[in-house]
Design an enzyme around this catalytic site. Structure first.
Site, mmCIF file in Angstrom:
data_model
loop_
_atom_site.group_PDB
_atom_site.id
_atom_site.type_symbol
_atom_site.label_atom_id
_atom_site.label_comp_id
_atom_site.label_asym_id
_atom_site.label_seq_id
_atom_site.Cartn_x
_atom_site.Cartn_y
_atom_site.Cartn_z
ATOM 1 N N ASN A 1 -16.479 42.746 -18.400
ATOM 2 C CA ASN A 1 -16.568 42.129 -16.833
ATOM 3 C C ASN A 1 -17.748 43.122 -16.132
ATOM 4 O O ASN A 1 -18.284 42.801 -15.153
ATOM 5 C CB ASN A 1 -15.313 42.220 -16.207
ATOM 6 C CG ASN A 1 -15.349 42.222 -14.820
ATOM 7 O OD1 ASN A 1 -15.642 40.877 -14.213
ATOM 8 N ND2 ASN A 1 -15.123 43.157 -14.088
ATOM 9 N N TYR B 1 -30.778 40.950 -13.331
ATOM 10 C CA TYR B 1 -29.456 40.635 -13.462
ATOM 11 C C TYR B 1 -29.394 39.287 -14.127
ATOM 12 O O TYR B 1 -28.771 39.158 -15.303
ATOM 13 C CB TYR B 1 -28.773 40.433 -12.167
ATOM 14 C CG TYR B 1 -27.397 40.084 -12.090
ATOM 15 C CD1 TYR B 1 -26.285 40.728 -12.527
ATOM 16 C CD2 TYR B 1 -27.099 38.759 -11.785
ATOM 17 C CE1 TYR B 1 -25.361 40.409 -12.633
ATOM 18 C CE2 TYR B 1 -25.822 38.243 -11.935
ATOM 19 C CZ TYR B 1 -24.791 39.119 -12.332
ATOM 20 O OH TYR B 1 -23.513 38.568 -12.395
ATOM 21 N N LYS C 1 -27.769 38.477 -17.902
ATOM 22 C CA LYS C 1 -26.928 37.474 -18.350
ATOM 23 C C LYS C 1 -27.261 36.552 -19.094
ATOM 24 O O LYS C 1 -26.628 35.901 -19.896
ATOM 25 C CB LYS C 1 -26.443 36.964 -16.640
ATOM 26 C CG LYS C 1 -25.805 38.114 -16.037
ATOM 27 C CD LYS C 1 -24.359 38.489 -16.506
ATOM 28 C CE LYS C 1 -23.626 39.507 -15.702
ATOM 29 N NZ LYS C 1 -22.541 39.955 -16.548
#
Length: 246
Positions: A77, A143, A147
């Site tokens: 996470n 980011y 991802k």
């Protein structure tokens, strides 16, 4: 899963990670691998202070989890939110930011797979991704790129280690009501209306929405699911702008 099982959740000292850890603690012991102090007073949530991208810290979390029960699930996470533009940053700076985020998942997957294999045990890994892996927003290039790579890692690891009973899936999140999101709301009074329009369900998600999805992917109820990316985004990734809506 019985209460004898244990889990590792990275970045669980707050936000979505904290909700995941608290929810999983109802079915087992949880190790929170995070560099910041733990906020939970839950006796079944334990803290390992360290960087999720540090293999030694990840190994320590796995070892502590095993002391509380067979480690059966790992949740990657932890994330880093730092943006950089191709127009203003160097290629090296951008690559470094991408690597920082991607490494968090790579180290977690590596540690979990090694642990499961060394104990001749099946297991489940859940990587936390974002709707931005498929539909980036402006200003979040490192980011969004990281991802997208995490989702590729999810599929590749699932293919490689399925024969050993190791499942690897991801959840791709929309906007969730974390402290970071609440700060954004305070700075942008129009945020609620905008976010409602971006999510077909008409609102942003709650951390527990994510926790429930993660718990499902870790459980025997999802035993035939691997290599999947499950949107937990209120339909945000499915929504296309309607030119007639105005």
């Amino acid at each position: 899963m019985s209460s004898a099982h244990s889990f590792v959740v990275t970045g669980a000292s707050g936000g979505v990670g904290s909700a995941i850890a608290e929810h999983l603690s109802s079915i087992g012991h949880v190790i929170n691998l995070d560099p910041t102090p733990a906020r939970s007073a839950n006796p079944r949530v334990h803290h390992v202070e360290g960087d999720a991208g540090d293999p030694a810290a990840a190994a320590a979390a796995a070892q502590l989890a095993e002391k509380h029960g067979p480690l059966s699930g790992w949740v990657n996470n932890a994330a880093i939110f730092r943006d950089a533009s191709l127009a203003t940053a160097t290629a090296e700076q951008i690559s470094a930011l991408i690597a920082l985020n991607l490494n968090l998942a790579v180290v977690g997957c590596h540690t979990a797979v090694q642990h499961f294999l060394s104990h001749s045990r099946p297991g489940s890994i859940v990587n936390v991704s974002s709707h931005q892996a498929q539909r980036p927003v402006r200003g979040a290039l490192p980011y969004a790129t990281a991802k997208a790579a995490v989702e590729g890692l999810t599929r590749a690891a699932a293919v490689d280690h399925g024969p050993q009973g190791i499942r690897v899936n991801a959840v791709a999140l929309g906007s969730i009501t974390t402290a970071r999101y609440e700060e954004y709301r305070r700075e942008h009074p129009e945020a609620d209306q905008q976010m409602a329009a971006l999510h077909p369900l008409g609102h942003v998600g709650h951390p527990l929405d994510v926790a429930h999805a993660v718990a499902f992917l870790l459980s025997a109820e999802s035993a035939f699911i691997t290599g999947a990316v499950l949107p937990v985004d209120g339909g945000r990734a499915a929504l296309g702008p309607d030119p007639e809506s105005a």
